[in-house]
Design a protein around this motif. Structure first.
Motif, PDB file in Angstrom:
ATOM      1  N   LEU A 117       0.838  -1.203   0.000  1.00 48.17           N
ATOM      2  CA  LEU A 117       0.000   0.000   0.000  1.00 48.17           C
ATOM      3  C   LEU A 117       0.869   1.249   0.000  1.00 48.17           C
ATOM      4  N   LEU A 118       1.941   1.228   0.794  1.00 46.64           N
ATOM      5  CA  LEU A 118       2.841   2.386   0.811  1.00 46.64           C
ATOM      6  C   LEU A 118       3.438   2.620  -0.569  1.00 46.64           C
ATOM      7  N   PHE A 119       3.876   1.535  -1.199  1.00 47.76           N
ATOM      8  CA  PHE A 119       4.461   1.679  -2.534  1.00 47.76           C
ATOM      9  C   PHE A 119       3.443   2.213  -3.537  1.00 47.76           C
ATOM     10  N   SER A 120       2.160   1.877  -3.317  1.00 42.60           N
ATOM     11  CA  SER A 120       1.145   2.330  -4.276  1.00 42.60           C
ATOM     12  C   SER A 120       0.783   3.789  -4.047  1.00 42.60           C
ATOM     13  N   HIS A 135       8.138   5.550  -5.068  1.00 44.84           N
ATOM     14  CA  HIS A 135       9.181   4.802  -4.370  1.00 44.84           C
ATOM     15  C   HIS A 135      10.000   4.026  -5.393  1.00 44.84           C
ATOM     16  N   VAL A 136      10.569   4.759  -6.317  1.00 47.11           N
ATOM     17  CA  VAL A 136      11.402   4.149  -7.343  1.00 47.11           C
ATOM     18  C   VAL A 136      12.840   4.182  -6.848  1.00 47.11           C
ATOM     19  N   ASP A 174       7.373  -8.509  -3.462  1.00 47.11           N
ATOM     20  CA  ASP A 174       8.076  -8.459  -4.731  1.00 47.11           C
ATOM     21  C   ASP A 174       7.288  -7.806  -5.856  1.00 47.11           C
ATOM     22  N   HIS A 175       5.999  -7.534  -5.624  1.00 45.11           N
ATOM     23  CA  HIS A 175       5.267  -6.751  -6.619  1.00 45.11           C
ATOM     24  C   HIS A 175       4.088  -6.041  -5.954  1.00 45.11           C
ATOM     25  N   VAL A 176       3.572  -5.032  -6.649  1.00 47.98           N
ATOM     26  CA  VAL A 176       2.478  -4.238  -6.096  1.00 47.98           C
ATOM     27  C   VAL A 176       1.223  -4.504  -6.910  1.00 47.98           C
ATOM     28  N   ARG A 232       8.098  10.901  -1.671  1.00 50.30           N
ATOM     29  CA  ARG A 232       8.711   9.721  -1.050  1.00 50.30           C
ATOM     30  C   ARG A 232       8.307   9.566   0.413  1.00 50.30           C
ATOM     31  N   CYS A 233       7.530  10.530   0.903  1.00 46.44           N
ATOM     32  CA  CYS A 233       7.163  10.533   2.328  1.00 46.44           C
ATOM     33  C   CYS A 233       6.174   9.401   2.618  1.00 46.44           C
ATOM     34  N   ILE A 234       6.371   8.701   3.718  1.00 45.30           N
ATOM     35  CA  ILE A 234       5.438   7.634   4.089  1.00 45.30           C
ATOM     36  C   ILE A 234       4.617   8.023   5.311  1.00 45.30           C
TER      37      ILE A 234
END
Ligand SMILES: Cc1cc2nc3c(=O)[nH]c(=O)nc-3n(C[C@H](O)[C@H](O)[C@H](O)COP(=O)(O)O)c2cc1C
Ligand code: SF4
Ligand code: FES
Lengths: 239, 546
Positions: free
Chosen positions: A95-98, A102-103, A125-127, A151-153
């Motif tokens: 969820l954070l990556f989505s 976050h590249v 390993d994947h979103v 990039r903030c979480i």
């Protein structure tokens, strides 16, 4: 008069352990080398309980509890590593990556990032979710630092360290839900801040590449957090 | 120093003065009706009384909500008990002219219907009856008798025992036993304790608390003062959302009147008990109704929840033990002290005692506010009291518990309304919103609508709720456009599970309820919106396999 024991005995993953009543589940787990993932928690700051990565199961309890914010109790039987928890943790990282950018390949914190390390360790390993692509502004107005909100979480370590340790309370949060953003002063440019002391504590506690020093190339930004327990212990001694 | 007897004497005088009138015309001055006419009707009636030379004979009185908001503006004529509906200022002179003879037939609203006859009024006993701006009328109606009894006849523990006997459970949503909560705060050891009234009422369509505050503000003050005495607190806060200006105005006035009459402040009723109350305004964030966020907001911080435990009863406002209760919970306290816990416990069902106020909204004829005994069935509420749908369409479901409640299909309408039964059906009691949907509503749209609400009202602190609701909303949007796949359905169910179990506060923990309950009862509506399964790809003509 009956005396009250301050020492609690409990089980973590089937192992018998003892703990002081002031300790949290996370404290005891760390003492015994049991890994529980954490992101918002950092030693030396108040507990926030926001990221939910440290959730554990306690036998007989209806709800999962955050290990960072839950004190030990006599007879607890704690499970820190079940299929269900692993699943939840992976999904939280996903969820954070989505939610932002976050590249890792183009990030100054590549290789020194707590989010990246957790994603690897937890096997994300994947979103599976679509990227929400929120509009989040970058603030480059400070002389020495940059805030890249993409990039903030929202772990809010910066908000806490600035308030609790530096005493400046430059950072706070504006907006709700997906619109929540870390802002300096009254949502004015960081470079114009009347309260910021440029101490850099926020940059060092930021677990990702959101708060960084200027002039760093990819993978060059390394953070130092060892000052924190030291400073907060000093405070407690003074008290 | 006023004693309670002096107060009741003053109230009796006021009543005697009113009885000097032959007739009393009550005009609803609560926000629902006011929004349609401001105070034009009251002014027109007063003018008509003057013009027709009946001053001194007819009293015009502004009162609080009479419940049947759908038929407003409402006017009630006493002692005949004639209720007029949809009154406009132009009707005023006619209404006054016929006083004492045949009522104006075209405006009469029948009161011998289930909407009025099936209700049991405890919390709303004074609403629409007394003038909310008059403390004398409140006292004459038995007001502050409960506080007087508590202070002069009972010890704090006896007050709590009375409450435990009543079986009252918190009306803010979760139904936590009120007596237990009070005794926990009472047992906490601290010089400073606080009492907080939660009047944030953020559920869309809900106006139970607003109505109580507007129609009978002294009831809240009395309930909170009794609570202060019982738990050992001398200071309290009423947290009201700023969108309720009329409630705030009436509350302020009531606080002034109560202080002037020694019912608030230092040395209340000469008993040596001190209790001070302040109003705090909320800026309309739904999450500020969550008790830890509410306390942060009162402390002047950003309204974000924090993990519990520690509970407010142990570590609340500024770290002191704090009692947080809902408006309706406090509104039930005075009657319990006045009439006894056993009396209260005789009303309602086995596990849920007393009455509950509901705001009926949606596809229902009698939208408005009702108070019914716990354990009444949904059929009785929707079909008998509510009068069914306005257009004669089939009722499909009712959403109880507000935006994070669940949809209950008509097949289960014989379920008694109490905390446990609603939970079993995948919904919650919540604070009392009831939205009725007819067969034209799409359940996917309903779920999407409520998810959008949760997504925008999430405070953003914890990841499962902040991002989980946003992703669930995206997925529901795909369903609503007919673009979803079976993988999306699976993902949606996984996200519901995560958000429900991993979120920090009740908002995230209950946000999936509308989705889960519609998936449970109306799954075919979701399936009907899946993309047609992709046909298996035919091998290319020149591929080696061909
Ligand atoms: C997101 C959220 C919103 C809430 N909103 C309200 C509210 O508007 N009014 C209210 O009384 N309680 C609300 N609550 C419940 C309160 O946290 C608290 O449980 C309640 O005020 C306790 O009072 P009671 O014991 O009298 O029910 C809310 C809870 C959550 C999680
Ligand atoms: S569940 Fe939602 S509203 Fe509650 S703390 Fe988490 S983000 Fe905030
Ligand atoms: S580390 Fe416990 S909730 Fe974030």
């Amino acid at each position: 008069m009956a005396t009250r024991s301050r020492i609690k005995t409990l089980k973590i993953n089937g192992r018998d352990v003892s703990a002081h009543e002031d300790e949290t589940i996370l404290d005891v787990a760390m003492e015994h080398g049991v890994f529980i993932p954490t992101l918002c928690q950092i030693e030396g700051l108040t507990i926030s309980g926001a990221c939910r990565l440290c959730l554990v199961e306690v036998a007989g309890w209806r709800r999962l509890v955050p290990a960072c914010a839950t004190h030990v109790e006599e007879g607890m039987e704690i499970n820190t590593d079940t299929e269900r928890l692993r699943n939840y943790r992976r999904m939280i990282i996903e969820l954070l990556f989505s939610e932002g950018n976050h590249v890792c390949a183009v990030c100054v914190s590549n290789g020194n990032c707590e989010l990246q390390a957790l994603a690897q360790r937890l096997g994300m390993d994947h979103v599976r979710f679509t990227n929400l692509q929120p509009v989040r502004l970058v603030d480059m107005t400070h002389d020495r630092f940059v805030l890249d909100r993409n990039r903030c979480i929202l772990c809010l370590r910066c908000v806490r360290v600035c308030d609790e340790i530096e005493g400046a309370h430059t950072w706070d949060v504006k907006g709700r839900g997906s619109e929540a953003r870390v802002v300096s002063d009254l949502a004015t440019p960081w470079g114009d801040s009347a309260t910021c002391t440029s101490c850099g504590k926020c940059v060092n506690v930021c677990p990702v590449g959101a708060l960084v020093k200027k002039g760093r190339a990819i993978g060059e930004m390394v953070k130092r957090q060892d000052f924190l327990p030291y400073l907060s212990n000093m405070r407690e001694v003074k008290k | 120093m006023m004693t309670y007897d002096e107060l009741t004497d003053a109230a009796a005088e006021e009543i005697a003065r009113q009885q000097g009138y032959h007739q009393c015309v009550r005009v609803c001055m609560a926000a629902g009706c006011l929004s349609q006419h401001h105070d034009a009707i009251k002014l027109a009636l007063e003018q008509a009384v003057k013009d027709q030379g009946r001053a001194g004979e007819v009293q015009i009185k502004g009162v609080g909500c009479m419940g049947l908001c759908a038929a407003g503006p409402l006017v009630m004529v006493e002692p005949e008990g004639v209720l007029y509906e949809r009154v406009s200022p132009e009707d005023a002179s006619e209404i006054i002219a016929v006083l004492g003879s045949e009522p104006v037939q075209r405006l009469v609203c029948p009161t011998d219907v289930p909407f009025f006859e099936r209700q049991v009024k405890i919390v709303l006993e004074n609403s629409g009856v007394i003038d909310p701006e008059s403390i004398e009328e409140y006292i004459a109606a038995g007001g502050y008798e409960g506080l007087n009894r508590a202070l002069t006849e009972l010890s704090p523990n006896e007050v709590i025992a009375e409450l435990v006997r009543s079986g009252l459970r918190g009306r803010g949503g979760a139904g936590y036993p009120t007596g237990l909560k009070w005794s926990t705060v009472a047992k906490a050891i601290s010089d400073t304790k606080y009492v907080v009234c939660n009047g944030d009422e953020g559920d869309p369509g809900a106006f139970m608390d607003r109505s109580v505050l507007e129609s009978d503000p002294h009831r809240i003050i009395e309930g909170m003062a009794i609570a202060g005495y019982a738990v050992g607190a001398n200071r309290g806060f009423i947290y009201v959302r700023a969108e309720y200006p009329l409630a705030i105005e009436r509350l302020k006035l009531a606080l002034r009147h109560a202080k002037r009459n020694a019912l608030l402040g230092n040395n209340i009723l000469g008993t040596g008990f001190d209790f001070n109350l302040e109003i705090r305004l909320g800026a309309g964030a739904y999450v500020c109704g969550e008790e830890t966020a509410l306390m942060a907001s009162i402390e002047g911080k950003r309204g974000m929840p924090r993990p519990r435990p520690p509970y407010p009863a142990d570590h609340g406002l500024w770290g002191a033990p704090t009692l947080v209760n809902n408006v309706e919970t406090f509104a039930s306290i005075a009657p319990i002290l006045r009439r006894g816990g056993d009396w209260y416990a005789s009303i309602g069902s086995e596990t849920s005692k007393g009455t509950k106020v509901f705001a009926l909204a949606g596809q229902i004829r009698n939208t408005g506010l009702i108070e019914v005994p716990m354990g009444i069935t949904l059929t009785e509420i929707v079909h008998e009291i509510g009068g069914g749908t306005p257009n004669g369409r089939q009722v499909k479901a009712v959403q109880t518990g507000g935006p994070t409640g669940g949809c209950i299909p008509e097949a289960y309408f014989d379920t008694p309304v109490d905390y446990e039964s609603l939970a079993k059906l995948g919904s919650i009691m919540g604070s009392g919103g009831m939205i009725v949907m007819d067969d034209s509503s799409s359940m996917v749209e309903v779920a999407r609508y409520f998810m959008e609400f949760c997504m925008t009202e999430s405070c953003g602190k914890c990841i499962p709720c902040r991002v989980g609701t946003a992703q669930m909303y995206r997925l529901l949007d795909k369903f609503s456009q007919g673009r979803a796949t079976t993988a999306d359905l699976d993902l949606l169910e996984q996200l519901c599970d995560l958000t429900l179990n991993a979120s920090l506060c009740g908002l995230g923990q209950s946000a999936p309820n509308p989705v889960l309950s519609t998936l449970r009862y109306f799954r075919d509506e979701y399936l009907a919106r899946l993309l047609p399964a992709e046909p298996a790809l035919a091998p290319a003509p020149d591929s080696p396999a061909a």
